[in-house]
Design a protein around this motif. Structure first.
Motif, mmCIF file in Angstrom:
data_model
loop_
_atom_site.group_PDB
_atom_site.id
_atom_site.type_symbol
_atom_site.label_atom_id
_atom_site.label_comp_id
_atom_site.label_asym_id
_atom_site.label_seq_id
_atom_site.Cartn_x
_atom_site.Cartn_y
_atom_site.Cartn_z
ATOM 1 N N GLY A 88 3.269 -6.878 -1.656
ATOM 2 C CA GLY A 88 2.035 -7.223 -2.351
ATOM 3 C C GLY A 88 1.488 -5.993 -3.049
ATOM 4 O O GLY A 88 2.031 -4.898 -2.928
ATOM 5 N N LEU A 89 0.426 -6.157 -3.777
ATOM 6 C CA LEU A 89 -0.183 -5.038 -4.492
ATOM 7 C C LEU A 89 -0.951 -4.195 -3.480
ATOM 8 O O LEU A 89 -2.025 -4.567 -3.017
ATOM 9 N N THR A 90 -0.356 -3.064 -3.099
ATOM 10 C CA THR A 90 -0.896 -2.215 -2.042
ATOM 11 C C THR A 90 -1.582 -1.005 -2.651
ATOM 12 O O THR A 90 -0.990 -0.283 -3.448
ATOM 13 N N ILE A 91 -2.836 -0.797 -2.276
ATOM 14 C CA ILE A 91 -3.626 0.323 -2.777
ATOM 15 C C ILE A 91 -3.581 1.442 -1.737
ATOM 16 O O ILE A 91 -4.016 1.258 -0.601
ATOM 17 N N PRO A 92 -3.054 2.617 -2.120
ATOM 18 C CA PRO A 92 -2.895 3.711 -1.158
ATOM 19 C C PRO A 92 -4.159 4.567 -1.025
ATOM 20 O O PRO A 92 -4.245 5.664 -1.565
ATOM 21 N N CYS A 93 -5.150 4.031 -0.338
ATOM 22 C CA CYS A 93 -6.354 4.818 -0.086
ATOM 23 C C CYS A 93 -6.977 4.347 1.217
ATOM 24 O O CYS A 93 -6.622 3.298 1.751
ATOM 25 N N ASP A 94 -7.904 5.124 1.700
ATOM 26 C CA ASP A 94 -8.636 4.780 2.904
ATOM 27 C C ASP A 94 -9.457 3.515 2.654
ATOM 28 O O ASP A 94 -10.045 3.340 1.586
#
Length: 108
Positions: free
Chosen positions: A90-96
């Motif tokens: 899926g569209l994964t956002i790499p942030c906290d």
């Protein structure tokens, strides 16, 4: 609706389609290297798309209007650099996750 507003809406839609087509969890590759259209999950309202955020991959539904926000675009570029869009995650956002929540609350 003004012409400028329609143009912006069309640009947002085109950008989202491009992102979603490149994300293999929402589009399946066909034999020719292109993508077949696949509908979004039923719990995603029209004009929104799902993203997965943080280490636990918490799911958020965000409006396509976020695509015009420079900070959100930066997150999408980071996602592409870190994960690419050709995977089954899926569209994964790499942030906290807390950072994402703060950012999206400011955008709204």
């Amino acid at each position: 609706m003004s012409i400028l507003k329609k143009s912006t809406k069309l640009a947002q839609t085109a950008m989202l389609r491009q992102i979603l087509k490149r994300c293999s969890s929402l589009g399946k590759k066909n034999g020719g290297g292109g993508y077949e259209e696949v509908d979004l999950p039923l719990d995603v309202p029209k004009g929104h798309f799902p993203v997965y955020v943080g280490h636990n991959r918490s799911r958020y539904i965000v409006p396509i209007s976020f695509l015009t926000n420079l900070d959100f675009q930066c997150l999408l570029r980071r996602a592409e650099e870190e994960f690419g869009f050709d995977h089954d995650m899926g569209l994964t956002i790499p942030c906290d996750e807390l950072f994402f929540q703060d950012l999206t609350s400011m955008i709204r």
